[in-house]
Motif scaffolding. Structure first.
Motif, short mmCIF file in Angstrom:
data_model
loop_
_atom_site.label_atom_id
_atom_site.label_comp_id
_atom_site.label_asym_id
_atom_site.label_seq_id
_atom_site.Cartn_x
_atom_site.Cartn_y
_atom_site.Cartn_z
N MET A 1 0.84 -1.17 0.00
CA MET A 1 0.00 0.00 0.00
C MET A 1 0.88 1.23 0.00
SD MET A 1 -3.00 0.70 2.72
CE MET A 1 -4.18 1.95 2.39
N ALA A 2 0.69 2.12 -0.94
CA ALA A 2 1.52 3.32 -1.07
C ALA A 2 1.10 4.36 -0.04
CB ALA A 2 1.38 3.89 -2.47
N GLY A 3 2.08 5.07 0.53
CA GLY A 3 1.76 6.12 1.49
C GLY A 3 1.37 5.56 2.84
N ASN A 4 0.87 6.47 3.68
CA ASN A 4 0.44 6.06 5.01
C ASN A 4 -0.96 5.44 4.95
OD1 ASN A 4 2.75 7.02 6.28
ND2 ASN A 4 1.90 9.08 6.45
N PRO A 5 -1.20 4.45 5.80
CA PRO A 5 -2.55 3.89 5.86
C PRO A 5 -3.53 4.97 6.34
CG PRO A 5 -0.99 2.59 7.17
CD PRO A 5 -0.28 3.81 6.71
N PRO A 6 -4.79 4.85 5.95
CA PRO A 6 -5.78 5.83 6.40
C PRO A 6 -5.98 5.77 7.92
CG PRO A 6 -6.83 4.06 5.17
CD PRO A 6 -5.36 3.84 5.08
N LEU A 7 -6.28 6.93 8.50
CA LEU A 7 -6.56 7.06 9.92
C LEU A 7 -8.06 7.11 10.11
CD1 LEU A 7 -5.52 7.64 12.84
CD2 LEU A 7 -5.56 10.07 12.23
N VAL A 8 -8.60 6.26 10.99
CA VAL A 8 -10.03 6.20 11.22
C VAL A 8 -10.30 6.00 12.71
CG1 VAL A 8 -10.24 3.72 10.76
CG2 VAL A 8 -12.20 5.19 10.38
#
Length: 178
Positions: A1-8
């Motif tokens: 997965m490119a970049g940071n994982p989503p924050l939820v």
């Protein structure tokens, strides 16, 4: 997965649904399972309040459900945030805003309940852009127990804080928890 994982931010009801295998309408249960799989695989960064553990009635869980709960509520994959004075200040601000709306006749809905306000404030304080919850329905007075839903608040909370509040969704729907 490119970049940071989503924050939820995950409301307590998401964990309760995952732990108990709660029947949900449509594909909601599959999305909960997918979110939990993404959490396990660190494809998302999840935040919840320490209040979440208190909202889960452990005495009602089977041994297997307690094991699932312990696995899901374990850092570092999940960031569990304490209920601090700054969070309570934001929660109070939120509750006061919506209570004033009721007092001014803008709505017949009650203010946000304290546990919900703490969840909102925690999501806001830790800059989560999205909150997952199933708390979607307002129950206006004169119902026996009026309640303000959270999903209808999505967008700008208390005319000040930006937060998207939605039902959980996942690209990994249907993956098993156990």
């Amino acid at each position: 997965m490119a970049g940071n994982p989503p924050l939820v931010y995950l409301d307590a009801c998401i964990f309760i649904a995952a732990i108990t295998g709660e029947r949900r309408k449509g594909d909601e249960a599959q999305h909960v399972a997918g979110v939990m799989a993404e959490l396990e695989q660190r494809e998302l960064i999840a935040v919840t309040s320490a209040l979440t553990r208190g909202e889960i009635l452990e005495c009602t869980l089977t041994d297997q459900q307690r094991n699932v709960m312990e696995r899901l509520l374990r850092p570092p994959k999940l960031q569990i945030k304490d209920v601090s004075s700054p969070i309570l200040s934001v929660a109070t601000e939120i509750r006061n805003f919506y209570q004033k709306q009721k007092l001014d006749g803008v709505t017949n809905l009650p203010t946000v309940e304290l546990p919900d306000a703490i969840h909102l404030a925690t999501a806001i304080y830790f800059e989560c852009p999205t909150m997952f919850t199933f708390d979607e329905n307002d129950r206006p007075e004169p119902k026996s127990r009026p309640k303000r839903g959270l999903i209808p608040l999505s967008g700008i909370i208390a005319d000040r804080y930006e937060l998207e509040i939605v039902k959980p969704f996942s690209k990994m729907t249907g993956l098993a928890l156990c």
